[in-house]
Scaffold this active site. Structure first.
Site, PDB file in Angstrom:
ATOM      1  N   VAL A  89       0.876  -1.170   0.000  1.00  0.00           N
ATOM      2  CA  VAL A  89       0.000   0.000   0.000  1.00  0.00           C
ATOM      3  C   VAL A  89       0.914   1.222   0.000  1.00  0.00           C
ATOM      4  O   VAL A  89       1.780   1.353   0.865  1.00  0.00           O
ATOM      5  CB  VAL A  89      -0.943   0.042   1.216  1.00  0.00           C
ATOM      6  CG1 VAL A  89      -1.788   1.322   1.195  1.00  0.00           C
ATOM      7  CG2 VAL A  89      -1.844  -1.188   1.246  1.00  0.00           C
ATOM      8  N   ARG A  96      -6.621   3.267   4.993  1.00  0.00           N
ATOM      9  CA  ARG A  96      -7.902   3.498   4.323  1.00  0.00           C
ATOM     10  C   ARG A  96      -8.620   2.183   4.009  1.00  0.00           C
ATOM     11  O   ARG A  96      -9.557   2.150   3.211  1.00  0.00           O
ATOM     12  CB  ARG A  96      -7.692   4.300   3.043  1.00  0.00           C
ATOM     13  CG  ARG A  96      -7.020   5.642   3.261  1.00  0.00           C
ATOM     14  CD  ARG A  96      -7.226   6.560   2.079  1.00  0.00           C
ATOM     15  NE  ARG A  96      -6.219   7.584   2.003  1.00  0.00           N
ATOM     16  CZ  ARG A  96      -6.147   8.511   1.046  1.00  0.00           C
ATOM     17  NH1 ARG A  96      -7.040   8.519   0.082  1.00  0.00           N
ATOM     18  NH2 ARG A  96      -5.186   9.410   1.031  1.00  0.00           N
ATOM     19  N   GLY A  97      -8.130   1.085   4.600  1.00  0.00           N
ATOM     20  CA  GLY A  97      -8.793  -0.200   4.422  1.00  0.00           C
ATOM     21  C   GLY A  97      -8.542  -0.868   3.086  1.00  0.00           C
ATOM     22  O   GLY A  97      -9.264  -1.812   2.722  1.00  0.00           O
ATOM     23  N   LEU A  98      -7.501  -0.435   2.354  1.00  0.00           N
ATOM     24  CA  LEU A  98      -7.268  -1.009   1.023  1.00  0.00           C
ATOM     25  C   LEU A  98      -6.815  -2.461   1.107  1.00  0.00           C
ATOM     26  O   LEU A  98      -7.291  -3.307   0.337  1.00  0.00           O
ATOM     27  CB  LEU A  98      -6.244  -0.167   0.256  1.00  0.00           C
ATOM     28  CG  LEU A  98      -6.642   1.294   0.023  1.00  0.00           C
ATOM     29  CD1 LEU A  98      -5.585   2.011  -0.800  1.00  0.00           C
ATOM     30  CD2 LEU A  98      -8.003   1.380  -0.673  1.00  0.00           C
ATOM     31  N   LEU A  99      -5.887  -2.769   2.028  1.00  0.00           N
ATOM     32  CA  LEU A  99      -5.459  -4.155   2.173  1.00  0.00           C
ATOM     33  C   LEU A  99      -6.622  -5.033   2.613  1.00  0.00           C
ATOM     34  O   LEU A  99      -6.795  -6.151   2.119  1.00  0.00           O
ATOM     35  CB  LEU A  99      -4.301  -4.259   3.170  1.00  0.00           C
ATOM     36  CG  LEU A  99      -3.854  -5.680   3.520  1.00  0.00           C
ATOM     37  CD1 LEU A  99      -3.485  -6.483   2.277  1.00  0.00           C
ATOM     38  CD2 LEU A  99      -2.680  -5.648   4.509  1.00  0.00           C
ATOM     39  N   THR A 100      -7.434  -4.527   3.519  1.00  0.00           N
ATOM     40  CA  THR A 100      -8.585  -5.309   3.990  1.00  0.00           C
ATOM     41  C   THR A 100      -9.517  -5.646   2.833  1.00  0.00           C
ATOM     42  O   THR A 100      -9.997  -6.780   2.718  1.00  0.00           O
ATOM     43  CB  THR A 100      -9.339  -4.526   5.074  1.00  0.00           C
ATOM     44  OG1 THR A 100      -8.469  -4.332   6.196  1.00  0.00           O
ATOM     45  CG2 THR A 100     -10.584  -5.282   5.523  1.00  0.00           C
ATOM     46  N   TYR A 128      -1.007  -9.585   9.641  1.00  0.00           N
ATOM     47  CA  TYR A 128      -1.868 -10.600   9.036  1.00  0.00           C
ATOM     48  C   TYR A 128      -2.718 -11.408  10.010  1.00  0.00           C
ATOM     49  O   TYR A 128      -3.624 -12.115   9.594  1.00  0.00           O
ATOM     50  CB  TYR A 128      -1.011 -11.522   8.169  1.00  0.00           C
ATOM     51  CG  TYR A 128      -0.440 -10.774   6.979  1.00  0.00           C
ATOM     52  CD1 TYR A 128      -1.237 -10.479   5.885  1.00  0.00           C
ATOM     53  CD2 TYR A 128       0.869 -10.317   6.981  1.00  0.00           C
ATOM     54  CE1 TYR A 128      -0.749  -9.760   4.810  1.00  0.00           C
ATOM     55  CE2 TYR A 128       1.380  -9.596   5.908  1.00  0.00           C
ATOM     56  CZ  TYR A 128       0.571  -9.323   4.832  1.00  0.00           C
ATOM     57  OH  TYR A 128       1.058  -8.595   3.773  1.00  0.00           O
ATOM     58  N   PHE A 418       8.225 -16.627  -1.068  1.00  0.00           N
ATOM     59  CA  PHE A 418       7.401 -16.308  -2.252  1.00  0.00           C
ATOM     60  C   PHE A 418       6.646 -15.017  -2.017  1.00  0.00           C
ATOM     61  O   PHE A 418       6.599 -14.496  -0.907  1.00  0.00           O
ATOM     62  CB  PHE A 418       6.441 -17.439  -2.588  1.00  0.00           C
ATOM     63  CG  PHE A 418       5.516 -17.852  -1.452  1.00  0.00           C
ATOM     64  CD1 PHE A 418       4.288 -17.217  -1.285  1.00  0.00           C
ATOM     65  CD2 PHE A 418       5.879 -18.857  -0.563  1.00  0.00           C
ATOM     66  CE1 PHE A 418       3.443 -17.598  -0.262  1.00  0.00           C
ATOM     67  CE2 PHE A 418       5.040 -19.230   0.468  1.00  0.00           C
ATOM     68  CZ  PHE A 418       3.820 -18.609   0.623  1.00  0.00           C
TER      69      PHE A 418
END
Length: 418
Positions: A89, A96-100, A128, A418
């Site tokens: 991000v 702003r909750g983008l990963l969520t 995580y 990975f």
């Protein structure tokens, strides 16, 4: 500031890949622009549909990618996994909750597609767990003080009739896949390596602007069978008195027998001018120190969490592995993500097989789905987690029974990043 609702989270198109790649590089503190050949290689091998981006006014500000993977569980079976990687991000768009949003979209698709678990290697520990992932394996790196090992530097030939041969990248691509398959079929926590993995490891495909070609060596048994392989690099360091002070760094080393591992470590410690060997990431209970006459010559440099697992299907996950004792346990699994919560009865038989089904019976043990993942591959103790307040006994002795069923004699290990 753009509102959360105005930021579009979706699979990227091919025409947006260069912008997505730039955001990825920026997030990982690399030079933003990759050479065209690197962008093309990534575009060809990063599968469409599993590349997510967040877009603010047409510019990519967050990245997420997943790919199909197989994970080996206790007993040698494999389960389909959703491997998560390339998560970033941009600093201007954090909180702003983008990963969520990207994680929820990917995990829902993985569950619908039949994946039993999701996996990742976490760059930062605190992120995580809130998505249901738990650290299911750990890894240790040793630094070997070569002069202290007690090994005879004049003798690099294995004592068992085997031999060490130097090989090139083409040989590795021919010999490596079968060797790794033999290893991962018996190593809980191991994942499959695709053809692309071997191409990247040998420089045939390049995902980064620079690539330092390693040396490759294989161990062949007295019968001529390839049983081990190592990739390594060396620095060029000399002391003021013109004495060599070089360090060998192991990229990866795999062996399907202790003899193969012993021979490869002894070989690395016998290379002229080398005074230190850095092991790379190994299993925390690796035999490496005890392959040396003086185990104290191998000092632990780093020990940390490694493979994180998120269970998507409790029944299939628990039925895929084997068990160390017979017994029955009812688990109350909480999952704030709404993907795998519920109450389940695990029934383990004396032959090591297990069955699992939803139940309305009273729970014996209550835990979060992330902590179930920590226990699932056998590396952690339910008694320890109970002491930490992460597992709650609803029936006295349930944590000890869980340990008897779930824990393993050797620790799980994932050899791959990975």
């Amino acid at each position: 500031m753009t509102s959360r609702a105005d930021i579009d989270v979706r699979p990227i198109t091919d025409s947006e890949f260069a912008d997505w790649n730039r955001a990825l590089n920026t997030g990982f503190l690399r030079a933003p622009t990759s050479p065209p050949e690197v962008v093309d290689a990534r575009r060809r091998h990063f599968l469409p549909g599993r590349r997510l981006g967040a877009f603010d006014d047409g510019r990519c500000v967050a990245t997420f990618r997943s790919f199909a993977q197989e994970l080996t569980v206790v007993g040698g079976a494999t389960v389909p996994a959703d491997a998560v990687t390339n998560v970033s991000v941009t600093a201007t768009h954090r909180r702003r909750g983008l990963l969520t949003r990207m994680m929820a979209q990917d995990l829902a698709a993985a569950k619908d597609g039949g994946d039993v678990v999701a996996t990742l290697i976490a760059a930062e520990y605190p992120i995580y767990g809130r998505y249901g992932f738990g650290p299911a394996t750990s890894a240790t790196e040793w630094t070997i003080d070569v002069p202290r090992t007690g090994l005879d530097p004049r003798r690099a030939v294995p004592d068992d009739g085997g031999r060490i041969d130097l090989v090139d990248g083409e040989d590795v691509r021919k010999l490596g896949p079968d060797l790794h398959e033999r290893l991962r079929r018996v190593q809980p926590g191991a994942v499959d390596r695709t053809d692309v993995w071997w191409q990247v490891a040998t420089g045939a495909v390049r995902f980064h602007p620079t690539w330092d070609e390693p040396c490759f060596a294989v161990y062949r048994s007295a019968g001529g069978e390839v049983e081990g392989m190592v990739a390594y690099t060396a620095d060029d360091t000399w002391g003021d008195a013109k004495q060599p002070l070089n360090t060998v760094s192991v990229n990866w080393l795999i062996g399907v027998t202790p003899a193969a591992e012993r021979a490869l470590w002894h070989y690395l410690c016998s290379i002229d001018w080398v005074v230190k060997v850095k092991s790379g990431w190994r299993a925390p209970d690796d035999l490496l120190p005890h392959f040396l006459p003086d185990p104290r010559a191998a000092a632990v440099t780093t020990q940390a969490d490694w493979l994180w697992v998120r269970i998507l299907d409790v029944v299939r996950a628990l039925e895929a592995r084997t068990y160390g004792a017979a017994g029955s346990l009812v688990l109350e699994v909480s999952d704030s993500g709404g993907l795998a919560g519920g109450r389940y009865r695990l029934q383990a038989s004396a032959d090591g097989t297990g069955s699992c089904a939803p139940t309305r019976e009273s729970a014996d043990l209550a835990l979060d789905v992330a902590d179930l993942a920590v226990l699932w591959l056998g590396d952690e103790s339910a008694v320890r987690l109970a002491a930490l307040g992460r597992v709650r006994e609803e029936r006295a002795g349930a944590a000890r029974l869980a340990d008897a069923l779930l824990r393993t004699s050797r620790r799980p290990w994932c050899p791959d990043m990975f």
